[in-house]
Design a protein around this motif. Structure first.
Motif, PDB file in Angstrom:
ATOM      1  N   LEU B 320       0.845  -1.211   0.000  1.00 32.20           N
ATOM      2  CA  LEU B 320       0.000   0.000   0.000  1.00 32.20           C
ATOM      3  C   LEU B 320       0.874   1.253   0.000  1.00 32.20           C
ATOM      4  O   LEU B 320       0.568   2.236  -0.675  1.00 32.20           O
ATOM      5  CB  LEU B 320      -0.928  -0.009   1.216  1.00 32.20           C
ATOM      6  CG  LEU B 320      -2.096  -1.002   1.131  1.00 32.20           C
ATOM      7  CD1 LEU B 320      -2.876  -1.020   2.441  1.00 32.20           C
ATOM      8  CD2 LEU B 320      -3.012  -0.658  -0.035  1.00 32.20           C
ATOM      9  N   VAL B 321       1.953   1.186   0.755  1.00 40.09           N
ATOM     10  CA  VAL B 321       2.887   2.320   0.773  1.00 40.09           C
ATOM     11  C   VAL B 321       3.436   2.537  -0.637  1.00 40.09           C
ATOM     12  O   VAL B 321       3.448   3.652  -1.171  1.00 40.09           O
ATOM     13  CB  VAL B 321       4.052   2.079   1.759  1.00 40.09           C
ATOM     14  CG1 VAL B 321       5.134   3.148   1.591  1.00 40.09           C
ATOM     15  CG2 VAL B 321       3.544   2.051   3.193  1.00 40.09           C
ATOM     16  N   GLN B 323       2.210   1.489  -3.511  1.00 42.25           N
ATOM     17  CA  GLN B 323       1.144   1.865  -4.442  1.00 42.25           C
ATOM     18  C   GLN B 323       0.831   3.358  -4.323  1.00 42.25           C
ATOM     19  O   GLN B 323       0.705   4.069  -5.317  1.00 42.25           O
ATOM     20  CB  GLN B 323      -0.099   1.042  -4.119  1.00 42.25           C
ATOM     21  CG  GLN B 323      -1.197   1.161  -5.159  1.00 42.25           C
ATOM     22  CD  GLN B 323      -2.493   0.519  -4.642  1.00 42.25           C
ATOM     23  OE1 GLN B 323      -2.457  -0.428  -3.839  1.00 42.25           O
ATOM     24  NE2 GLN B 323      -3.605   1.030  -5.090  1.00 42.25           N
ATOM     25  N   SER B 324       0.735   3.821  -3.057  1.00 43.14           N
ATOM     26  CA  SER B 324       0.443   5.238  -2.848  1.00 43.14           C
ATOM     27  C   SER B 324       1.583   6.106  -3.331  1.00 43.14           C
ATOM     28  O   SER B 324       1.375   7.183  -3.891  1.00 43.14           O
ATOM     29  CB  SER B 324       0.197   5.506  -1.363  1.00 43.14           C
ATOM     30  OG  SER B 324      -0.866   4.707  -0.921  1.00 43.14           O
ATOM     31  N   HIS B 327       1.371   6.263  -6.998  1.00 43.36           N
ATOM     32  CA  HIS B 327       0.252   7.129  -7.360  1.00 43.36           C
ATOM     33  C   HIS B 327       0.666   8.600  -7.264  1.00 43.36           C
ATOM     34  O   HIS B 327       0.422   9.403  -8.156  1.00 43.36           O
ATOM     35  CB  HIS B 327      -0.937   6.836  -6.439  1.00 43.36           C
ATOM     36  CG  HIS B 327      -2.118   7.699  -6.731  1.00 43.36           C
ATOM     37  ND1 HIS B 327      -2.980   8.133  -5.763  1.00 43.36           N
ATOM     38  CD2 HIS B 327      -2.572   8.217  -7.889  1.00 43.36           C
ATOM     39  CE1 HIS B 327      -3.908   8.892  -6.324  1.00 43.36           C
ATOM     40  NE2 HIS B 327      -3.683   8.950  -7.614  1.00 43.36           N
ATOM     41  N   LEU B 328       1.333   8.906  -6.133  1.00 46.81           N
ATOM     42  CA  LEU B 328       1.807  10.269  -5.938  1.00 46.81           C
ATOM     43  C   LEU B 328       2.740  10.680  -7.083  1.00 46.81           C
ATOM     44  O   LEU B 328       2.662  11.792  -7.606  1.00 46.81           O
ATOM     45  CB  LEU B 328       2.534  10.349  -4.592  1.00 46.81           C
ATOM     46  CG  LEU B 328       2.893  11.735  -4.066  1.00 46.81           C
ATOM     47  CD1 LEU B 328       1.663  12.621  -4.039  1.00 46.81           C
ATOM     48  CD2 LEU B 328       3.476  11.609  -2.659  1.00 46.81           C
ATOM     49  N   HIS B 463     -13.590   5.946  -4.925  1.00 49.20           N
ATOM     50  CA  HIS B 463     -12.360   5.420  -4.341  1.00 49.20           C
ATOM     51  C   HIS B 463     -11.243   5.330  -5.381  1.00 49.20           C
ATOM     52  O   HIS B 463     -10.094   5.120  -5.045  1.00 49.20           O
ATOM     53  CB  HIS B 463     -12.620   4.032  -3.750  1.00 49.20           C
ATOM     54  CG  HIS B 463     -12.955   3.008  -4.799  1.00 49.20           C
ATOM     55  ND1 HIS B 463     -14.201   2.898  -5.341  1.00 49.20           N
ATOM     56  CD2 HIS B 463     -12.188   2.077  -5.424  1.00 49.20           C
ATOM     57  CE1 HIS B 463     -14.197   1.918  -6.250  1.00 49.20           C
ATOM     58  NE2 HIS B 463     -12.984   1.408  -6.317  1.00 49.20           N
ATOM     59  N   GLU B 465      -8.338   6.151  -7.923  1.00 52.11           N
ATOM     60  CA  GLU B 465      -7.286   7.137  -7.837  1.00 52.11           C
ATOM     61  C   GLU B 465      -7.159   7.910  -9.142  1.00 52.11           C
ATOM     62  O   GLU B 465      -7.480   7.389 -10.201  1.00 52.11           O
ATOM     63  CB  GLU B 465      -5.948   6.430  -7.572  1.00 52.11           C
ATOM     64  CG  GLU B 465      -5.887   5.811  -6.207  1.00 52.11           C
ATOM     65  CD  GLU B 465      -4.749   4.824  -6.124  1.00 52.11           C
ATOM     66  OE1 GLU B 465      -4.239   4.416  -7.173  1.00 52.11           O
ATOM     67  OE2 GLU B 465      -4.377   4.486  -5.000  1.00 52.11           O
TER      68      GLU B 465
END
Lengths: 124, 507
Positions: B320-321, B323-324, B327-328, B463, B465
């Motif tokens: 998740l870290v 992936q985020s 995404h960022l 939800h 992104e």
């Protein structure tokens, strides 16, 4: 024989990441936190590859690359820019300054060691 | 005065015999004429209007009125009409008096043989007098017109004698323009006025020779009390007789030069601002990527299990870290791309692009994303290779954005990347269609689909992104390569985005 890599970057966390990753892949890693320190370290004991940040306070990576290229004992050592600069003209400037390669940050830890290996291989 | 013309002669004469004698005399001289005889003031006035004579021959000894009052009446009613006094006796003194009040000649009835000559002379004198008057009137009118224009011109005008360079007339606009009174201006030389300086002597000779103008777009002059005035300066020289006159027109361009300077300054500011923005973009890009290096890097090394094994939960959280973080990174890239496109900094290189190859590359790179959602990702292309001269980078970016969107907003079914190549209106057209069986877009949302920062969605998609910049960037890129991007969608059925490539470089 273990190949040695010199990392020059003003960001300590980046240095830690790269030295940890490359160390895990069996390279002998040395670090320097600015251009002059990096040049001194390279001169003292020429490494097989130098990874150098571009945007650094004081002496920037372009200058480091130019000085390395002009140095009689270090001219043959490949120098790769590892930089968070990602604009097109940055890339051109990197190659004009005498860098042999260009890797953008953020690095992908899964592919980074392979890219590094390819720079070392081309040299051998 | 030609003899063949019929001359109307008005006789002021009480003696019909005398009148006939006069007529006889004129007839004998070959003069073509008609005449009327009057003997009172009233009939004289009436005949002046109705008969409209070219000459009046006037007796002096009328019972009703004398030559002097006849002359006055004629002069009063018809200035310029010649009156010749024809009388039995006339003293010198009286004759002089009659001439003074307007008679052009006089002769005695016993010397009538002189009459035709006197009449002819009087007519000729009257004619040339009329011409002179007309000429003078014309000159006067012209002078008046010039004067009016001179006085009311919005340009400042000054007139100078070329030989001395001295100004002898200025108009009110010039007085207003420079603040000097008319008296202060007149008598000064053009040099004193700053209109001719050592380096820029008015090319008088050339002006005279060619009749051309001398013009300076901007000339700075000193007005009264240190007032600085910018004028557009035009000079012309003309010769009247032996005198050469210079006329200078000064148009106030102070405001214009001020605005021009302000505009130049504004341009410089804008250029500086644009440069500052570029530098800001570059530095923001750098600053945002630097911490992401550590976030993605260490998440990666941990997930590579370099430091050691992970529990299932640790691995899930680390992913998740990562992936985020990714995404960022894509948000940062989108923002920078948009900023670059909008500032015109996006440079695209045109080259022959194998379209199907690009579609397959996109499909390959996004198939893990589609597979993860259980979606089919198909590439459909014509059997022959379609090669279009365009920007491979832009095409790749657009198709990637469209396909990623299609996957994002589809929960079941398939995503189709279709390449079409066909002839329409005699021109080869190439289109890339990206269709999905997703949630579709409501008609009311379709209008703002391509606007930046306007994400469209309902509870089911919130939800997901994204910056909402993907479509905006895609359309801008499509426009940049000379193509077009459009959308057809049915809510809850699916959407099809069509990229039409420019057919430049195609035969």
């Amino acid at each position: 024989m273990t190949q040695s890599i010199l990392l020059i970057d003003d960001n300590e966390i980046n240095l830690e990441l790269m030295s940890y990753l490359l160390g895990a892949f069996g390279y002998e890693v040395r670090t320097a936190c600015d251009g002059p320190a990096g040049l001194a370290a390279a001169e003292r004991d020429p490494p097989d590859l130098i990874l150098c940040d571009v945007v650094m306070p004081g002496m920037d990576g372009y200058t480091v690359a130019r000085m390395l290229a002009a140095h009689s004992c270090l001219a043959d050592v490949p120098v790769v820019a590892v930089t968070a600069l990602a604009m097109v003209d940055d890339r051109d400037k990197v190659f004009e300054s005498g860098f042999d390669g260009y890797i953008t940050k953020p690095i992908d830890p899964e592919t980074f060691p392979l890219e590094i290996a390819s720079f070392l291989k081309t040299r051998a | 005065m030609s003899l063949s013309q019929n001359v109307r002669v008005l006789l002021v004469e009480d003696e019909p015999n005398d009148a006939e004698l006069i007529a006889h005399q004129l007839r004998q001289a070959g003069l073509l004429f008609s005449y009327q005889r009057v003997q009172t003031r009233d009939s004289l006035i009436a005949a002046l209007d109705q008969f409209d004579p070219a000459i009046v021959l006037c007796d002096n000894g009328l019972p009703a009125f004398d030559a002097a009052s006849a002359i006055r009446t004629v002069t009063e009613k018809r200035a310029g009409l010649p009156v010749v006094v024809v009388t039995g006796t006339l003293g010198d003194e009286e004759a002089v008096h009659l001439i003074k009040i307007g008679a052009c000649d006089y002769l005695r009835k016993d010397r009538l043989e002189r009459l035709p000559v006197a009449v002819m002379n009087a007519l000729e004198a009257a004619q040339s007098h009329r011409i002179q008057e007309q000429y003078e009137a014309a000159v006067k009118a012209s002078e008046l017109r010039y004067r009016r224009r001179f006085e009311t011109a919005t340009d400042g005008i000054l007139v100078a004698d070329a030989a001395t360079g001295r100004i002898y007339d200025v108009n009110p606009s010039l007085v207003r323009l420079l603040g000097f009174s008319r008296e202060e201006c007149c008598g000064q030389t053009l040099t004193e006025f700053g209109l001719i300086d050592a380096d820029n002597i008015l090319p008088l000779e050339a002006l005279l020779a060619t009749g051309d103008y001398y013009r300076r777009p901007v000339l700075q002059l000193d007005g009264k009390n240190g007032r600085q005035v910018d004028v557009e300066f035009t000079a012309v020289a003309f010769k009247v007789g032996t005198e050469v006159t210079i006329q200078c027109n000064l148009r106030d361009v102070t405001e214009r030069t001020y605005f021009e300077a302000a505009l130049r300054e504004k341009n410089r500011e804008l250029e500086a601002a644009s440069l500052a923005k570029d530098q800001f973009l570059a530095s923001m890009s750098h600053e945002l990527r630097t911490p992401l290096n550590a976030i993605l890097g260490f998440a990666g090394t941990l997930l590579m299990r370099l430091p050691g094994e992970l529990t299932a939960e640790q691995e899930k959280q680390l992913k998740l870290v990562r992936q985020s973080g990714r995404h960022l990174l894509s948000l940062i890239n989108d923002l920078l791309n948009l900023a670059k496109i909008e500032s015109g900094k996006m440079e695209l290189s045109l080259e022959p692009v194998h379209c199907e190859r690009v579609l397959r590359e996109v499909a390959t790179s996004l198939s893990p994303m589609a597979t993860a959602k259980g979606l089919d990702l198909k590439v459909i292309a014509p059997p022959t290779d379609v090669v279009v001269t365009t920007s491979q980078q832009a095409l790749w970016q657009i198709v990637t954005n469209l396909t990623a969107n299609a996957i994002k907003f589809t929960t079941a079914g398939e995503i189709r990347l279709e390449l079409r190549d066909f002839v329409a209106d005699g021109e080869t057209q190439t289109q890339v269609l990206v269709s999905d069986t997703g949630i579709g877009i409501r008609p009311e949302d379709q209008a703002r689909l391509f606007q930046g920062f306007s994400r469209i969605g309902d509870g089911a998609t919130e939800h997901e992104e994204g910056t909402g910049l993907g479509l905006s960037i895609s359309r801008k890129l499509a426009t940049l390569i000379g193509g077009d991007l459009s959308c057809r969608s049915e809510y809850r059925v699916g959407s099809t985005f069509t990229l039409t490539l420019p057919n430049g470089g195609r035969s």
